[in-house]
Design a protein around this motif. Structure first.
Motif, PDB file in Angstrom:
ATOM      1  N   LEU A  58       0.833  -1.198   0.000  1.00 16.99           N
ATOM      2  CA  LEU A  58       0.000   0.000   0.000  1.00 16.99           C
ATOM      3  C   LEU A  58       0.868   1.248   0.000  1.00 16.99           C
ATOM      4  O   LEU A  58       2.088   1.176   0.138  1.00 16.99           O
ATOM      5  N   GLY A  59       0.226   2.383  -0.160  1.00 19.38           N
ATOM      6  CA  GLY A  59       0.971   3.635  -0.163  1.00 19.38           C
ATOM      7  C   GLY A  59       0.076   4.802  -0.507  1.00 19.38           C
ATOM      8  O   GLY A  59      -1.156   4.732  -0.363  1.00 19.38           O
ATOM      9  N   VAL A  60       0.705   5.873  -0.989  1.00 24.76           N
ATOM     10  CA  VAL A  60      -0.031   7.087  -1.343  1.00 24.76           C
ATOM     11  C   VAL A  60       0.403   7.555  -2.723  1.00 24.76           C
ATOM     12  O   VAL A  60       1.523   7.277  -3.174  1.00 24.76           O
ATOM     13  N   GLU A  61      -0.496   8.274  -3.384  1.00 25.18           N
ATOM     14  CA  GLU A  61      -0.192   8.874  -4.686  1.00 25.18           C
ATOM     15  C   GLU A  61      -0.950  10.190  -4.793  1.00 25.18           C
ATOM     16  O   GLU A  61      -2.168  10.229  -4.564  1.00 25.18           O
ATOM     17  N   VAL A  62      -0.233  11.266  -5.125  1.00 17.98           N
ATOM     18  CA  VAL A  62      -0.864  12.586  -5.229  1.00 17.98           C
ATOM     19  C   VAL A  62      -0.407  13.284  -6.506  1.00 17.98           C
ATOM     20  O   VAL A  62       0.655  12.971  -7.059  1.00 17.98           O
ATOM     21  N   ARG A  63      -1.212  14.240  -6.941  1.00 22.35           N
ATOM     22  CA  ARG A  63      -0.893  15.064  -8.109  1.00 22.35           C
ATOM     23  C   ARG A  63      -0.813  16.522  -7.685  1.00 22.35           C
ATOM     24  O   ARG A  63      -1.588  16.974  -6.838  1.00 22.35           O
ATOM     25  N   ALA A  64       0.119  17.252  -8.296  1.00 26.87           N
ATOM     26  CA  ALA A  64       0.266  18.682  -7.996  1.00 26.87           C
ATOM     27  C   ALA A  64       0.886  19.378  -9.202  1.00 26.87           C
ATOM     28  O   ALA A  64       1.376  18.722 -10.136  1.00 26.87           O
ATOM     29  N   ALA A  65       0.877  20.708  -9.151  1.00 29.77           N
ATOM     30  CA  ALA A  65       1.382  21.485 -10.286  1.00 29.77           C
ATOM     31  C   ALA A  65       2.893  21.379 -10.437  1.00 29.77           C
ATOM     32  O   ALA A  65       3.424  21.448 -11.546  1.00 29.77           O
ATOM     33  N   SER A  66       3.609  21.203  -9.312  1.00 30.37           N
ATOM     34  CA  SER A  66       5.067  21.108  -9.366  1.00 30.37           C
ATOM     35  C   SER A  66       5.534  19.836  -8.677  1.00 30.37           C
ATOM     36  O   SER A  66       4.814  19.258  -7.855  1.00 30.37           O
ATOM     37  N   ALA A  67       6.754  19.426  -8.994  1.00 30.18           N
ATOM     38  CA  ALA A  67       7.315  18.224  -8.377  1.00 30.18           C
ATOM     39  C   ALA A  67       7.479  18.422  -6.877  1.00 30.18           C
ATOM     40  O   ALA A  67       7.200  17.509  -6.084  1.00 30.18           O
ATOM     41  N   ASP A  68       7.924  19.603  -6.475  1.00 28.26           N
ATOM     42  CA  ASP A  68       8.135  19.873  -5.057  1.00 28.26           C
ATOM     43  C   ASP A  68       6.820  19.816  -4.286  1.00 28.26           C
ATOM     44  O   ASP A  68       6.741  19.225  -3.203  1.00 28.26           O
ATOM     45  N   GLU A  69       5.782  20.408  -4.848  1.00 26.66           N
ATOM     46  CA  GLU A  69       4.480  20.395  -4.181  1.00 26.66           C
ATOM     47  C   GLU A  69       3.927  18.976  -4.093  1.00 26.66           C
ATOM     48  O   GLU A  69       3.365  18.576  -3.071  1.00 26.66           O
ATOM     49  N   ASN A  75       4.379  13.259   1.087  1.00 24.16           N
ATOM     50  CA  ASN A  75       5.003  13.030   2.395  1.00 24.16           C
ATOM     51  C   ASN A  75       4.004  13.235   3.528  1.00 24.16           C
ATOM     52  O   ASN A  75       3.987  12.480   4.512  1.00 24.16           O
ATOM     53  N   GLY A  76       3.157  14.249   3.391  1.00 21.52           N
ATOM     54  CA  GLY A  76       2.155  14.498   4.424  1.00 21.52           C
ATOM     55  C   GLY A  76       1.153  13.365   4.519  1.00 21.52           C
ATOM     56  O   GLY A  76       0.807  12.907   5.621  1.00 21.52           O
ATOM     57  N   ALA A  77       0.676  12.894   3.363  1.00 25.49           N
ATOM     58  CA  ALA A  77      -0.285  11.788   3.356  1.00 25.49           C
ATOM     59  C   ALA A  77       0.352  10.517   3.907  1.00 25.49           C
ATOM     60  O   ALA A  77      -0.277   9.753   4.652  1.00 25.49           O
ATOM     61  N   PHE A  78       1.635  10.312   3.568  1.00 24.84           N
ATOM     62  CA  PHE A  78       2.303   9.097   4.039  1.00 24.84           C
ATOM     63  C   PHE A  78       2.560   9.155   5.542  1.00 24.84           C
ATOM     64  O   PHE A  78       2.505   8.128   6.225  1.00 24.84           O
ATOM     65  N   SER A 121       4.526   9.389  -5.539  1.00 21.60           N
ATOM     66  CA  SER A 121       3.988   8.216  -4.847  1.00 21.60           C
ATOM     67  C   SER A 121       5.027   7.630  -3.908  1.00 21.60           C
ATOM     68  O   SER A 121       6.236   7.793  -4.111  1.00 21.60           O
ATOM     69  N   ASN A 122       4.539   6.974  -2.887  1.00 19.52           N
ATOM     70  CA  ASN A 122       5.393   6.281  -1.917  1.00 19.52           C
ATOM     71  C   ASN A 122       4.682   4.982  -1.548  1.00 19.52           C
ATOM     72  O   ASN A 122       3.544   5.005  -1.063  1.00 19.52           O
ATOM     73  N   THR A 123       5.330   3.848  -1.805  1.00 24.72           N
ATOM     74  CA  THR A 123       4.698   2.544  -1.613  1.00 24.72           C
ATOM     75  C   THR A 123       5.523   1.689  -0.667  1.00 24.72           C
ATOM     76  O   THR A 123       6.760   1.705  -0.720  1.00 24.72           O
ATOM     77  N   VAL A 124       4.837   0.936   0.191  1.00 24.00           N
ATOM     78  CA  VAL A 124       5.522   0.076   1.159  1.00 24.00           C
ATOM     79  C   VAL A 124       4.840  -1.287   1.230  1.00 24.00           C
ATOM     80  O   VAL A 124       3.671  -1.436   0.865  1.00 24.00           O
ATOM     81  N   ASN A 125       5.601  -2.281   1.680  1.00 20.32           N
ATOM     82  CA  ASN A 125       5.045  -3.568   2.084  1.00 20.32           C
ATOM     83  C   ASN A 125       4.904  -3.559   3.598  1.00 20.32           C
ATOM     84  O   ASN A 125       5.853  -3.219   4.317  1.00 20.32           O
ATOM     85  N   VAL A 126       3.738  -3.932   4.074  1.00 21.96           N
ATOM     86  CA  VAL A 126       3.460  -3.933   5.508  1.00 21.96           C
ATOM     87  C   VAL A 126       3.057  -5.341   5.932  1.00 21.96           C
ATOM     88  O   VAL A 126       2.105  -5.911   5.384  1.00 21.96           O
ATOM     89  N   MET A 127       3.782  -5.906   6.884  1.00 24.05           N
ATOM     90  CA  MET A 127       3.438  -7.223   7.411  1.00 24.05           C
ATOM     91  C   MET A 127       2.549  -7.058   8.639  1.00 24.05           C
ATOM     92  O   MET A 127       2.934  -6.401   9.608  1.00 24.05           O
ATOM     93  N   ASP A 147      -8.080  10.303  -0.298  1.00 21.31           N
ATOM     94  CA  ASP A 147      -8.063   9.972  -1.725  1.00 21.31           C
ATOM     95  C   ASP A 147      -6.666   9.632  -2.233  1.00 21.31           C
ATOM     96  O   ASP A 147      -6.523   9.109  -3.346  1.00 21.31           O
ATOM     97  N   ALA A 148      -5.650   9.927  -1.440  1.00 19.09           N
ATOM     98  CA  ALA A 148      -4.280   9.605  -1.853  1.00 19.09           C
ATOM     99  C   ALA A 148      -3.942   8.139  -1.607  1.00 19.09           C
ATOM    100  O   ALA A 148      -2.910   7.650  -2.064  1.00 19.09           O
ATOM    101  N   THR A 149      -4.811   7.422  -0.900  1.00 19.84           N
ATOM    102  CA  THR A 149      -4.535   6.031  -0.545  1.00 19.84           C
ATOM    103  C   THR A 149      -4.481   5.138  -1.780  1.00 19.84           C
ATOM    104  O   THR A 149      -5.324   5.230  -2.674  1.00 19.84           O
ATOM    105  N   ARG A 150      -3.486   4.262  -1.798  1.00 20.91           N
ATOM    106  CA  ARG A 150      -3.394   3.226  -2.826  1.00 20.91           C
ATOM    107  C   ARG A 150      -3.122   1.902  -2.123  1.00 20.91           C
ATOM    108  O   ARG A 150      -2.087   1.731  -1.480  1.00 20.91           O
ATOM    109  N   ILE A 151      -4.077   0.976  -2.211  1.00 25.08           N
ATOM    110  CA  ILE A 151      -3.881  -0.374  -1.673  1.00 25.08           C
ATOM    111  C   ILE A 151      -3.822  -1.306  -2.873  1.00 25.08           C
ATOM    112  O   ILE A 151      -4.823  -1.550  -3.539  1.00 25.08           O
ATOM    113  N   ASN A 152      -2.636  -1.807  -3.157  1.00 21.60           N
ATOM    114  CA  ASN A 152      -2.404  -2.541  -4.394  1.00 21.60           C
ATOM    115  C   ASN A 152      -2.657  -4.038  -4.271  1.00 21.60           C
ATOM    116  O   ASN A 152      -3.177  -4.660  -5.190  1.00 21.60           O
ATOM    117  N   GLN A 153      -2.283  -4.612  -3.127  1.00 25.54           N
ATOM    118  CA  GLN A 153      -2.408  -6.065  -3.000  1.00 25.54           C
ATOM    119  C   GLN A 153      -2.315  -6.473  -1.544  1.00 25.54           C
ATOM    120  O   GLN A 153      -1.681  -5.798  -0.728  1.00 25.54           O
TER     121      GLN A 153
END
Length: 248
Positions: A58-69, A75-78, A121-127, A147-153
């Motif tokens: 799982l992890g987070v994914e966000v869109r913004a106008a700039s790479a820094d934003e 990072n905040g969502a994560f 995006s920032n993705t991790v494996n969580v046991m 809405d930034a949540t991504r649960i992949n598997q």
């Protein structure tokens, strides 16, 4: 006078053909060198076990106008997501980063394509070692990251399956012996000693995936459900190949 001829084929055993003065022909099969003599059998052992470990990707994914934003928002969502994992009792060593990405998002309507923003995006494996809390972890991170949540598997496995492997191997050996005894009885011969036995294959149970789409489809009008999680069972398989002598 008898004439002997040896016929050879690449895929067949050698055959010794004896030709007499009459029409009778006798074929004697000769085993290729290195072929074990006796009764050759295989055996399989299967043991069913219950998983005791869930792994969430799982992890987070966000869109913004700039790479820094985009990176700041990700990072905040994560951070919010990580706090939920801590609150749920997930140890730090049970969290492993699997991917961090910042990529431009393009509009391909024009020529050349133009950058319209950035995706971070920032993705991790969580046991999750407490299977009963798996659904709570999923619900918690979804609420925290929004809405930034991504649960992949999500997959289930057994952390220590050594005992199950040993049991499956014992069953495979017994299965091979029973087959050898059956063959010997059917052929009217006596089964001799075990000459050799080989562990042909060990099939560790693959992680069992959970259908996240099916869970999502059961959501109510507000999109919120208590996520159902069913670990199911796993199979450990071991195969052996054995050779038995034919007793005198």
């Amino acid at each position: 006078m008898k004439i002997f001829a040896v016929l050879a084929a690449l895929t067949l055993p050698l055959a010794l053909v004896a030709c007499g003065g009459g029409d009778d022909v006798t074929n004697v099969s000769v085993q290729p060198p290195g072929t074990p003599s006796g009764i050759n059998v295989d055996g399989e052992g299967i043991v069913t076990i219950e998983p005791d470990l869930a792994t969430l990707n799982l992890g987070v994914e966000v869109r913004a106008a700039s790479a820094d934003e985009a990176l700041v928002l990700a990072n905040g969502a994560f951070d919010n997501l990580s706090q939920v994992l801590t609150d749920q009792g997930v140890a730090e060593e049970d969290i492993q980063t699997t991917g961090i990405s910042i990529q431009p998002e393009y509009n391909f309507d024009g020529d050349p394509p133009t950058i319209i923003g950035f995706i971070a995006s920032n993705t991790v494996n969580v046991m999750v070692r407490d299977l009963d809390s798996t659904g709570d972890v999923i619900d918690g991170v979804t609420s925290a990251a929004g809405d930034a949540t991504r649960i992949n598997q999500i997959t289930f496995e057994r952390e220590d399956d050594a005992e199950a492997i040993s049991q499956a191997r014992d069953l495979a050996v017994e299965d091979a012996r029973q087959k050898a005894e059956s063959l010997a009885d059917g052929a009217g011969i006596a089964l001799g000693d075990l000459v050799s036995i080989t562990d042909v294959s060990f099939s560790e149970p693959p992680p069992t995936p959970f259908n996240l789409e099916a869970a999502a489809s059961s959501a109510g009008d507000d999109g919120r459900v208590a996520t159902p999680v069913s670990p199911g069972t796993l199979e450990v398989r071991v195969s052996v190949a054995a050779v038995y002598d034919i007793a005198d």
